[in-house]
Every structure is written in structure tokens, then in C-alpha cells.
Design a protein around this motif. Sequence first.
Motif, PDB file in Angstrom:
ATOM      1  N   LEU A   1      -2.548  -1.459   3.075  1.00 40.98           N
ATOM      2  CA  LEU A   1      -1.363  -0.607   3.181  1.00 40.98           C
ATOM      3  C   LEU A   1      -0.316  -0.935   2.117  1.00 40.98           C
ATOM      4  CD1 LEU A   1      -0.812  -0.521   7.057  1.00 40.98           C
ATOM      5  CD2 LEU A   1      -1.671   1.324   5.611  1.00 40.98           C
ATOM      6  N   ALA A   2      -0.703  -1.714   1.116  1.00 35.05           N
ATOM      7  CA  ALA A   2       0.253  -2.148   0.093  1.00 35.05           C
ATOM      8  C   ALA A   2       0.942  -0.966  -0.585  1.00 35.05           C
ATOM      9  CB  ALA A   2      -0.454  -3.017  -0.938  1.00 35.05           C
ATOM     10  N   ASP A   3       0.219   0.103  -0.829  1.00 35.80           N
ATOM     11  CA  ASP A   3       0.813   1.250  -1.534  1.00 35.80           C
ATOM     12  C   ASP A   3       1.728   2.069  -0.626  1.00 35.80           C
ATOM     13  OD1 ASP A   3      -1.346   2.095   0.033  1.00 35.80           O
ATOM     14  OD2 ASP A   3      -1.670   3.876  -1.211  1.00 35.80           O
ATOM     15  N   LYS A   4       1.758   1.742   0.669  1.00 36.55           N
ATOM     16  CA  LYS A   4       2.605   2.468   1.611  1.00 36.55           C
ATOM     17  C   LYS A   4       3.875   1.680   1.965  1.00 36.55           C
ATOM     18  CE  LYS A   4      -0.218   5.980   2.323  1.00 36.55           C
ATOM     19  NZ  LYS A   4       0.163   7.375   1.957  1.00 36.55           N
ATOM     20  N   GLU A   5       4.046   0.518   1.355  1.00 32.05           N
ATOM     21  CA  GLU A   5       5.166  -0.341   1.758  1.00 32.05           C
ATOM     22  C   GLU A   5       6.516   0.339   1.551  1.00 32.05           C
ATOM     23  OE1 GLU A   5       7.108  -4.741   0.809  1.00 32.05           O
ATOM     24  OE2 GLU A   5       4.995  -4.351   0.339  1.00 32.05           O
ATOM     25  N   ALA A   6       6.683   1.044   0.450  1.00 31.57           N
ATOM     26  CA  ALA A   6       7.960   1.720   0.184  1.00 31.57           C
ATOM     27  C   ALA A   6       8.260   2.756   1.264  1.00 31.57           C
ATOM     28  CB  ALA A   6       7.940   2.365  -1.185  1.00 31.57           C
ATOM     29  N   GLU A   7       7.238   3.516   1.635  1.00 24.92           N
ATOM     30  CA  GLU A   7       7.441   4.535   2.675  1.00 24.92           C
ATOM     31  C   GLU A   7       7.750   3.881   4.012  1.00 24.92           C
ATOM     32  OE1 GLU A   7       5.146   8.497   4.475  1.00 24.92           O
ATOM     33  OE2 GLU A   7       4.360   7.423   2.721  1.00 24.92           O
ATOM     34  N   ILE A   8       7.067   2.776   4.303  1.00 26.13           N
ATOM     35  CA  ILE A   8       7.328   2.036   5.547  1.00 26.13           C
ATOM     36  C   ILE A   8       8.761   1.520   5.558  1.00 26.13           C
ATOM     37  CG2 ILE A   8       6.727  -0.036   6.867  1.00 26.13           C
ATOM     38  CD1 ILE A   8       3.826   0.348   5.903  1.00 26.13           C
TER      39      ILE A   8
END
Length: 291
Positions: A42-49
Amino acid sequence: MQQSMTGYGRDERTSQNLRIKTEIRALNSKFLDFSPRIPKELADKEAEIRNLITDELKRGKVMLSIELELDDDSNLEVQVDEARFKAYFNRFNSLSEKVNSQSSDLVKLALQAPDVIKQQEIDPESLPWKDIKAGIKGAIDQCLDFRKQEGNTLTSKLSDYISNIRGGLKSVEENDASRTDNIRTRLQKNLDEIKDRVQVDENRFEQELIFYLERLDISEEKVRLKQHLDYFDEVLQKEDFAGKKLGFISQEIGREINTIGSKANHAEIQRTVVMMKDELEKIKEQNLNIV
């Protein structure tokens, strides 16, 4: 409605062949301090999280944990590196013979050795992000419910403390009504006692007395303190996420109480000021818990 910065939320759901476990813990902090612990997939979703957390939780030390586990019913084969297993087993067995040990756990030790059993990796491309995101929101909602319940308790406490200070102000006003008259009477009595021995200019005495009483006057402080108490109540009841603002108002309340105490020159008022300071310290302590 005020919210506490302390909160907890948890969500668990299943999607495709994954169990998705999401947990949020929130503690006090001056700013939003976000600490995510998420799988590498989920590294590429961290900003959205991070944006999800920032938009909803606003302030506090927020710790997010997401765990993705393959479902037991996923019928995935266990992959064992047999060459590594044999190498570890033979090495352990050789060491065992050297120390004359007949351990029966060599198979277990060899299986637990690094890279013998290969963990089934989760394909990032097939992750059900929509359900993972729903899990995060579910945990956030639980955390917010927790915060609101705690916030209601804090609001009730703060209202009580402000009410106590307001009662103290009323006591100050009652005692202040006779305070200056008592000071004037005491000074006049002292003057009368020395009139026979000292020549006194009555006009100069009256001027000095007026100047002295003006220095002791707390009328403006009483008015400003009442205004600050009213404003605190208004913000507490009508504004959301008002922790910082309530903190600033508390500082202004403290200034007026301190000035009243320094000018009062009256035992009963001084005792009341001590009580009001004690209530204000309770307010400051609880303000630190409000978002």
C-alpha cells in the motif's frame, strides 16, 4: 460539538481472499502527528491515506495500522524450498552429533530457518483498494464516535469550571462594593490619629487618596473577565475543533484574575482569586485534550 483528541477505532472485513484489519489510536498532540504502519503493497496509497486521516481527525497523535492477511480458505499452496530445508537440516544434524545430542526438533528448526517456507505474497495489482479504503473510513468513524463521547464529558467539565469562576467573580463584585470604603475609612482613621502631631494638607491628602484608590480599582478587570467567561462559553457550545481557541481565551481569563489578585488588597477577594486560579488550571489541563 467538541471532541477529545483521545480515540480508538477498529474495522475488520473480508474482500476477495483477504482479511483487512484496520486500527486507529489517537492521543494528545499540539498538531496532527500521523504515524502509519501499512503493508508495503500500500506504499503508493500512503498520501491518499494521510489525506483521509487529516480531513477527519484534524489534530492529535494518530497511529494507523493496516494488516492484510490471506484468507485461510484461499486454497493457496504452501511453498517450501526443499534445498534450503535439507541444507539447514544436515547442518543442524552435524552440529547435534558433535555435541552428542539426539534432538528431535531438528525438522522444526530447519522449517523455521530463514527463507525455507516462502510466504505467499499479495499481488499489489489485485488489492481491493475500495474495500481497504472503506475499512479505513470505518475505523475513522469509530474513532470519531469515541472522541465525541469523550468530548461531551470534557465539555460538561469545562462548563462546570467556568461556572465556578463566574461564581468567584460574583463574590469579588460583592466584596468590592465595600472594599474602597473600608480602605478610605482606615486611611482616614490613621490620619486622624496623627493630626495632633503632624500638619496635614487635607487637599493633598484627598488627591493622594484618590490616586491610591484608582490604583486599586478593579472595575475594568471585572468587566473584561465577565466578557472572557461569556466568550469561552459561547465558543465551547457553538464552535467545533475549538481546543486552541479555548486555550487562548483561557490565557486572557488568567490575566484578568491575576490582575484582580494583585490589586485587591482584600483578604476575602484574595481567597476567591486563589479558588478561581485553581479552576482555571483545571480548564487549561482539560483544554489540552480537546481537538
